[in-house]
Design an enzyme around this catalytic site. Structure first.
Site, PDB file in Angstrom:
ATOM      1  CD  GLU A 242      15.520  94.021  91.300  1.00 53.35           C
ATOM      2  OE1 GLU A 242      16.390  93.910  92.186  1.00 53.35           O
ATOM      3  OE2 GLU A 242      14.628  93.181  91.126  1.00 53.35           O
ATOM      4  NE  ARG A 268       8.327  85.899  54.285  1.00 49.68           N
ATOM      5  CZ  ARG A 268       8.816  84.789  53.767  1.00 49.68           C
ATOM      6  NH1 ARG A 268      10.030  84.771  53.224  1.00 49.68           N
ATOM      7  NH2 ARG A 268       8.111  83.681  53.777  1.00 49.68           N
ATOM      8  CD  GLN A 279      -6.351  98.554  58.064  1.00 51.22           C
ATOM      9  OE1 GLN A 279      -7.316  97.818  58.230  1.00 51.22           O
ATOM     10  NE2 GLN A 279      -6.460  99.796  57.657  1.00 51.22           N
TER      11      GLN A 279
END
Ligand SMILES: Cc1cc2nc3c(=O)[nH]c(=O)nc-3n(C[C@H](O)[C@H](O)[C@H](O)COP(=O)(O)OP(=O)(O)OC[C@H]3O[C@@H](n4cnc5c(N)ncnc54)[C@H](O)[C@@H]3O)c2cc1C
Length: 379
Positions: A242, A268, A279
């Protein structure tokens, strides 16, 4: 580093041609908080649910790493983490233990329909008062002739309201004993089994979750997986897989998120340049990349150990912590980098945060995984 063959790449991209169909309206589905049956049909059609199962039941006979890679592809191509989670419950929590521990009669009867997705499965371990402490579950099965009679209840059961079959983990021996638990396959409409309504939750909205109740539920002994008292062994087998299967889906989701964030940071602009040039933004994205690749290494290195039958207790626990925490951290970073737009529902970024928060709780909480590592270190 694993090199994937062309055939394995095909499994990784099983969902690619169906991605548009799968993703259409995923934000609206999240808002509706309903299971998207139409999208489930798309998953069925892809053949993904059959990947790790043997051919005699209609499966595609693929190895553990190839299955993980295919599931990574599901996470990459599908924007609906709830649907992805329901698919993983189907494959690894229901189909895998049935294939490994079920009798031939049970496999013949149920596996073909589980791996083509026409029957939906759930597994029920957790109880209202026993979550992390699964050895002390109270739901009890008492032998009565050729049957067992089960009384008790379960909590937090994924797929419960849509499931046709359940794997029930119930007590047949002493509380606290590793030999005290057994597993039964039960059909939903068996008298004595009832399912509560969908419980509202923070994320994974399209993956329904509910309580399950047993009131003198009579189950033939032949519906038991493995032998009496083998429940913990079965749970250990299932949990390993799982974690590897379900968190490979998260890896694909994270890879997609990283690519989306890189594209956004390049396009953007603020202060006359792309935000990725700052940065303060680019280092966050570099950390996302490190988180994704660390998750990848843990997942596939651990898979190799599991396949080689080496002791992987620490590796599986560390993988669970690493990937679930990376999923949470990268979702939060993506939200920060998308700024105000990230906070708006329509961009699908905020739901990633809500979805990712569940991963440090289900399949054994981060604390329980750390306990496991500590105890393996003799602490
Ligand atoms: C989205 C979702 C889907 C789920 N799906 C299923 C499902 O399909 N089937 C199923 O059976 N269950 C399912 N669960 C249940 C899940 O497995 C449990 O929530 C989980 O095991 C924790 O149990 P609990 O919630 O009772 O918390 P508790 O066990 O009560 O723990 C509460 C807190 O205490 C901490 N804690 C407990 N014991 C210790 C300890 N010894 N040392 C340190 N810290 C400890 C925990 O880490 C946690 O932070 C699901 C849960 C979620 C959120």
């Amino acid at each position: 580093m694993i090199t994937w063959t062309a055939e394995q790449q095909e499994f990784r991209d099983l969902m690619a041609p169906l991605a548009d169909e799968l993703n259409e309206g995923h934000i609206e589905w999240d808002e509706k908080e309903e299971f998207p049956y139409d999208k489930w049909k798309t998953v069925q059609r892809s053949g993904l649910l059959a990947v790790p199962f043997r051919e005699e039941w209609g499966g595609r006979g693929q190895s553990l790493p190839t299955t993980m890679y295919a599931l990574e592809g599901l996470g990459y191509h599908s924007r609906d983490a709830g649907l992805n989670f329901s698919a993983s419950t189907q494959i690894v929590s229901t189909g895998i233990p049935l294939q490994r521990f079920g009798s031939k009669a049970l496999k013949d009867r149920y596996l073909p329909r589980i791996l083509d997705g026409s029957l939906i499965g759930a597994h029920a371990i957790t109880e209202p008062d026993h979550g992390s402490d699964a050895t002390n579950i109270r739901s009890v099965a008492v032998k009565d002739g050729d049957d067992y009679v089960i009384n008790g209840s379960k909590m937090f059961i994924s797929n419960a309201t849509i499931a046709d079959v359940f794997l029930l983990y119930v007590r047949t021996g002493e509380p606290g004993s590793p030999l005290g638990i057994s597993v039964f396959l039960v059909e939903r409409d068996t008298p004595g089994l009832s399912v509560g309504p969908n419980i509202k939750k923070m994320g994974l909205h399209s993956s329904p979750l509910a309580e399950v109740f047993f009131d003198n539920l009579r189950v033939p002994a032949s519906n038991m997986l493995g032998s009496e008292g083998a429940g913990f062994l079965i749970l250990d087998y299932v949990m390993k897989r799982e974690i590897l299967f379900s968190f490979s889906i998260n890896l694909g989701e994270m890879q997609h998120r990283l690519e989306r964030v890189v594209a956004y940071a390049r396009s953007r602009e603020q202060f006359g340049q792309p935000i990725g040039k700052f940065q303060g933004v680019s280092h966050k994205i570099a950390d996302m990349k490190i988180a994704v690749e660390t998750a990848r290494k843990w997942l596939y290195d651990t898979a190799e150990k599991v396949v080689a039958n080496k002791d992987s207790t620490i590796d599986v626990a560390a993988t669970k912590i690493t990937v679930s925490e990376a999923n949470k951290a990268t979702a939060l970073t993506a939200l920060q980098i998308f700024g105000g737009y990230g906070y708006l529902t329509e961009h699908g970024i905020e739901k990633d945060v809500r979805n990712a928060l569940a991963g440090t709780i289900y399949s054994g909480t981060s604390e329980i995984q750390r306990n496991r590592i500590a105890s393996m270190l003799g602490l």
